[in-house]
Design a protein around this motif. Structure first.
Motif, PDB file in Angstrom:
ATOM      1  N   SER A 160       4.636  39.174 102.968  1.00  0.00           N
ATOM      2  CA  SER A 160       5.482  38.311 102.137  1.00  0.00           C
ATOM      3  C   SER A 160       6.685  37.751 102.888  1.00  0.00           C
ATOM      4  CB  SER A 160       5.975  39.081 100.909  1.00  0.00           C
ATOM      5  OG  SER A 160       6.840  40.139 101.294  1.00  0.00           O
ATOM      6  N   GLY A 161       7.182  38.488 103.867  1.00  0.00           N
ATOM      7  CA  GLY A 161       8.346  38.034 104.616  1.00  0.00           C
ATOM      8  C   GLY A 161       9.660  38.192 103.882  1.00  0.00           C
ATOM      9  N   VAL A 162       9.724  39.072 102.868  1.00  0.00           N
ATOM     10  CA  VAL A 162      10.954  39.239 102.103  1.00  0.00           C
ATOM     11  C   VAL A 162      12.004  39.974 102.930  1.00  0.00           C
ATOM     12  CG1 VAL A 162       9.794  39.178  99.874  1.00  0.00           C
ATOM     13  CG2 VAL A 162      10.118  41.382 101.033  1.00  0.00           C
ATOM     14  N   ASP A 163      13.254  39.880 102.476  1.00  0.00           N
ATOM     15  CA  ASP A 163      14.378  40.483 103.192  1.00  0.00           C
ATOM     16  C   ASP A 163      14.768  41.843 102.629  1.00  0.00           C
ATOM     17  OD1 ASP A 163      14.963  38.127 104.908  1.00  0.00           O
ATOM     18  OD2 ASP A 163      15.349  37.183 102.968  1.00  0.00           O
ATOM     19  N   ALA A 164      14.380  42.143 101.406  1.00  0.00           N
ATOM     20  CA  ALA A 164      14.682  43.427 100.774  1.00  0.00           C
ATOM     21  C   ALA A 164      13.605  43.718  99.743  1.00  0.00           C
ATOM     22  CB  ALA A 164      16.055  43.397 100.109  1.00  0.00           C
ATOM     23  N   LEU A 165      13.438  44.998  99.434  1.00  0.00           N
ATOM     24  CA  LEU A 165      12.382  45.380  98.501  1.00  0.00           C
ATOM     25  C   LEU A 165      12.932  46.333  97.448  1.00  0.00           C
ATOM     26  CD1 LEU A 165       9.287  45.049  97.980  1.00  0.00           C
ATOM     27  CD2 LEU A 165       8.999  47.258  99.136  1.00  0.00           C
ATOM     28  N   ALA A 166      12.747  45.960  96.181  1.00  0.00           N
ATOM     29  CA  ALA A 166      13.052  46.855  95.068  1.00  0.00           C
ATOM     30  C   ALA A 166      11.863  47.784  94.885  1.00  0.00           C
ATOM     31  CB  ALA A 166      13.303  46.060  93.795  1.00  0.00           C
ATOM     32  N   VAL A 167      12.139  49.079  94.892  1.00  0.00           N
ATOM     33  CA  VAL A 167      11.062  50.065  94.865  1.00  0.00           C
ATOM     34  C   VAL A 167      11.046  50.810  93.539  1.00  0.00           C
ATOM     35  CG1 VAL A 167      10.920  50.332  97.354  1.00  0.00           C
ATOM     36  CG2 VAL A 167      12.568  51.722  96.066  1.00  0.00           C
TER      37      VAL A 167
ATOM     38  N   ASP B  92      12.217  60.029  92.217  1.00  0.00           N
ATOM     39  CA  ASP B  92      11.319  60.700  93.164  1.00  0.00           C
ATOM     40  C   ASP B  92      11.919  60.539  94.556  1.00  0.00           C
ATOM     41  OD1 ASP B  92       9.269  61.565  94.800  1.00  0.00           O
ATOM     42  OD2 ASP B  92       7.678  60.671  93.568  1.00  0.00           O
ATOM     43  N   HIS B  93      12.792  61.472  94.929  1.00  0.00           N
ATOM     44  CA  HIS B  93      13.507  61.351  96.199  1.00  0.00           C
ATOM     45  C   HIS B  93      12.584  61.576  97.402  1.00  0.00           C
ATOM     46  CE1 HIS B  93      17.386  60.876  94.273  1.00  0.00           C
ATOM     47  NE2 HIS B  93      17.067  61.868  93.467  1.00  0.00           N
ATOM     48  N   ALA B  94      11.536  62.351  97.215  1.00  0.00           N
ATOM     49  CA  ALA B  94      10.573  62.540  98.303  1.00  0.00           C
ATOM     50  C   ALA B  94       9.855  61.232  98.609  1.00  0.00           C
ATOM     51  CB  ALA B  94       9.571  63.631  97.928  1.00  0.00           C
ATOM     52  N   LEU B  95       9.495  60.490  97.565  1.00  0.00           N
ATOM     53  CA  LEU B  95       8.863  59.190  97.772  1.00  0.00           C
ATOM     54  C   LEU B  95       9.842  58.222  98.420  1.00  0.00           C
ATOM     55  CD1 LEU B  95       6.656  57.074  97.452  1.00  0.00           C
ATOM     56  CD2 LEU B  95       7.389  56.758  95.067  1.00  0.00           C
ATOM     57  N   LEU B  96      11.098  58.239  97.980  1.00  0.00           N
ATOM     58  CA  LEU B  96      12.103  57.369  98.590  1.00  0.00           C
ATOM     59  C   LEU B  96      12.226  57.654 100.081  1.00  0.00           C
ATOM     60  CD1 LEU B  96      14.379  55.288  98.535  1.00  0.00           C
ATOM     61  CD2 LEU B  96      15.918  57.096  97.739  1.00  0.00           C
ATOM     62  N   ALA B  97      12.196  58.902 100.464  1.00  0.00           N
ATOM     63  CA  ALA B  97      12.284  59.259 101.888  1.00  0.00           C
ATOM     64  C   ALA B  97      11.100  58.686 102.661  1.00  0.00           C
ATOM     65  CB  ALA B  97      12.339  60.778 102.042  1.00  0.00           C
ATOM     66  N   ARG B  98       9.927  58.725 102.070  1.00  0.00           N
ATOM     67  CA  ARG B  98       8.744  58.172 102.727  1.00  0.00           C
ATOM     68  C   ARG B  98       8.847  56.652 102.841  1.00  0.00           C
ATOM     69  NH1 ARG B  98       4.243  59.684  98.989  1.00  0.00           N
ATOM     70  NH2 ARG B  98       2.926  58.588 100.518  1.00  0.00           N
ATOM     71  N   LEU B  99       9.339  56.011 101.791  1.00  0.00           N
ATOM     72  CA  LEU B  99       9.505  54.556 101.818  1.00  0.00           C
ATOM     73  C   LEU B  99      10.545  54.148 102.854  1.00  0.00           C
ATOM     74  CD1 LEU B  99       9.429  53.966  97.969  1.00  0.00           C
ATOM     75  CD2 LEU B  99       7.809  52.976  99.597  1.00  0.00           C
ATOM     76  N   SER B 100      11.636  54.874 102.907  1.00  0.00           N
ATOM     77  CA  SER B 100      12.687  54.564 103.864  1.00  0.00           C
ATOM     78  C   SER B 100      12.190  54.708 105.292  1.00  0.00           C
ATOM     79  CB  SER B 100      13.892  55.485 103.622  1.00  0.00           C
ATOM     80  OG  SER B 100      14.958  55.175 104.493  1.00  0.00           O
TER      81      SER B 100
ATOM     82  N   LEU C 155      16.354  48.706 100.982  1.00  0.00           N
ATOM     83  CA  LEU C 155      15.676  49.063  99.744  1.00  0.00           C
ATOM     84  C   LEU C 155      16.657  48.932  98.582  1.00  0.00           C
ATOM     85  CD1 LEU C 155      13.670  52.230 100.875  1.00  0.00           C
ATOM     86  CD2 LEU C 155      12.984  49.813 100.941  1.00  0.00           C
ATOM     87  N   VAL C 156      16.122  48.534  97.424  1.00  0.00           N
ATOM     88  CA  VAL C 156      16.951  48.236  96.250  1.00  0.00           C
ATOM     89  C   VAL C 156      16.515  49.117  95.091  1.00  0.00           C
ATOM     90  CG1 VAL C 156      17.724  46.426  94.676  1.00  0.00           C
ATOM     91  CG2 VAL C 156      17.157  45.858  97.054  1.00  0.00           C
ATOM     92  N   LEU C 157      17.495  49.614  94.337  1.00  0.00           N
ATOM     93  CA  LEU C 157      17.209  50.397  93.145  1.00  0.00           C
ATOM     94  C   LEU C 157      17.525  49.572  91.911  1.00  0.00           C
ATOM     95  CD1 LEU C 157      16.403  53.187  91.951  1.00  0.00           C
ATOM     96  CD2 LEU C 157      18.869  53.699  91.854  1.00  0.00           C
ATOM     97  N   HIS C 158      16.516  49.328  91.078  1.00  0.00           N
ATOM     98  CA  HIS C 158      16.702  48.703  89.772  1.00  0.00           C
ATOM     99  C   HIS C 158      16.727  49.805  88.715  1.00  0.00           C
ATOM    100  CE1 HIS C 158      15.153  44.377  90.802  1.00  0.00           C
ATOM    101  NE2 HIS C 158      15.844  44.906  91.799  1.00  0.00           N
ATOM    102  N   GLY C 159      17.280  49.492  87.548  1.00  0.00           N
ATOM    103  CA  GLY C 159      17.295  50.476  86.470  1.00  0.00           C
ATOM    104  C   GLY C 159      18.231  51.641  86.723  1.00  0.00           C
TER     105      GLY C 159
ATOM    106  N   ALA D 268      20.148  50.651  99.625  1.00  0.00           N
ATOM    107  CA  ALA D 268      21.297  49.896 100.141  1.00  0.00           C
ATOM    108  C   ALA D 268      21.869  48.912  99.128  1.00  0.00           C
ATOM    109  CB  ALA D 268      20.909  49.142 101.417  1.00  0.00           C
ATOM    110  N   LYS D 269      21.180  48.696  98.022  1.00  0.00           N
ATOM    111  CA  LYS D 269      21.666  47.822  96.950  1.00  0.00           C
ATOM    112  C   LYS D 269      21.277  48.469  95.626  1.00  0.00           C
ATOM    113  CE  LYS D 269      21.052  43.062  95.096  1.00  0.00           C
ATOM    114  NZ  LYS D 269      19.990  43.181  94.074  1.00  0.00           N
ATOM    115  N   VAL D 270      22.265  48.617  94.742  1.00  0.00           N
ATOM    116  CA  VAL D 270      22.035  49.257  93.451  1.00  0.00           C
ATOM    117  C   VAL D 270      22.352  48.258  92.351  1.00  0.00           C
ATOM    118  CG1 VAL D 270      22.721  51.109  91.889  1.00  0.00           C
ATOM    119  CG2 VAL D 270      22.525  51.564  94.343  1.00  0.00           C
TER     120      VAL D 270
END
Length: 294
Positions: free
Chosen positions: A178-185, A201-209, A216-220, A238-240
């Motif tokens: 996609s070429g995006v600059d940031a991803l909301a996970v 799910d902090h374990a999943l966040l660690a894997r994504l990071s 990475l962006v947190l929504h909600g 990095a963005k909330v």
């Protein structure tokens, strides 16, 4: 001061192993409260206007956008403008002329291949015009249209359903394609929560990071307890994004004022109380995020 760039603020926060707060605004009182709260915290901030907010304002972007630009230019801290959860290509194309430096293009409701194709096209268009672009992969939940449908249904998957969360390997392919600059996970948060009971799910966040080389962006985030937010920043967010927390602060303050003053009819009286409550919440959240270090 001049409008800041969302991409620069997020990149700087990521480099500092912190996070920038991005607040969704609906009214002029929201805009003023976010700027005042950021100034009290002496920290940069992002003003976000969502497609839903534009729909609420009779489908017109410019009135609220111009108010946000004016407030940002008079702020004593860096303020950027971000167009949030855009599904309409027509709205996307209004972003550069309205003062926005960034946009979150939301095609997450679509099947993966369609999401990728739509986001690639949006990213190409945005980058050609100097816009920083964010996308979403997975199902954060809590918004109309989740689960592959434009309207809610009892069978739509939620943020905790199997397959709803962002898969690190698929995310790698999505970012590359996609070429995006940031991803909301999608890691367990849910939009529009009024209770702070979401378990990330902090374990999943660690894997994504570890798998992704972009912010990475947190929504909600309004449904996430403070310690969960701090841990999320520590894990690579990095963005909330913050929306419901502001609305809850405003509504609670206005409701309390009107209960104590049933004779009140001057809207400035209770809107001022609501604005002050939102500003305090902005300052609190910024302090929480800026104090979190990975």
């Amino acid at each position: 001061m001049p409008l800041a760039s969302t991409g620069e603020l997020v990149t700087r926060a990521a480099a500092a192993r912190s996070a920038v707060a991005a607040f969704n605004v609906i009214t002029l009182e929201h805009v003023e409260a976010v700027v005042a709260g950021a100034e009290a915290a002496d920290a940069p901030v992002v003003l976000q206007v969502s497609e839903n907010a534009v729909k609420y304002r009779y489908g017109r972007l410019l009135p609220l956008a111009r108010a946000a630009v004016a407030a940002a230019e008079r702020a004593t801290v860096p303020v950027a403008l971000h167009l949030d959860h855009v599904q309409s290509d027509d709205l996307l194309r209004q972003a550069p002329g309205a003062g926005f430096s960034s946009v979150m293009y939301d095609a997450a409701r679509l099947p993966y291949a369609d999401n990728l194709a739509a986001t690639r096209a949006a990213a190409d268009w945005a980058h050609a015009r100097g816009l920083w672009i964010e996308a979403e992969l997975g199902e954060v939940g809590g918004k109309p249209g989740q689960g592959g449908s434009r309207t809610p249904s009892p069978t739509a998957r939620d943020a905790h359903a199997p397959g709803a969360r962002t898969d690190p390997r698929q995310a790698q392919d999505f970012v590359a394609g996609s070429g995006v600059d940031a991803l909301a996970v999608a890691i367990g948060s849910v939009h529009a929560m009024t209770t702070r009971t979401a378990a990330l799910d902090h374990a999943l966040l660690a894997r994504l990071s570890a798998a992704l080389d972009l912010p990475l962006v947190l929504h909600g985030s309004s449904g996430v307890p403070d310690d969960g937010l701090v841990a999320a920043v520590g894990g690579g967010i990095a963005k909330v994004n913050v929306g419901t927390a502001l609305n809850a602060a405003m509504t609670g303050a206005v409701r309390e004022f009107l209960a104590a003053h049933p004779e009140a009819v001057d809207s400035r009286k209770y809107l001022a109380v609501g604005r002050e409550a939102m500003a305090r919440e902005v300052t609190r959240i910024i302090g929480l995020l800026s104090g979190a270090r990975r």
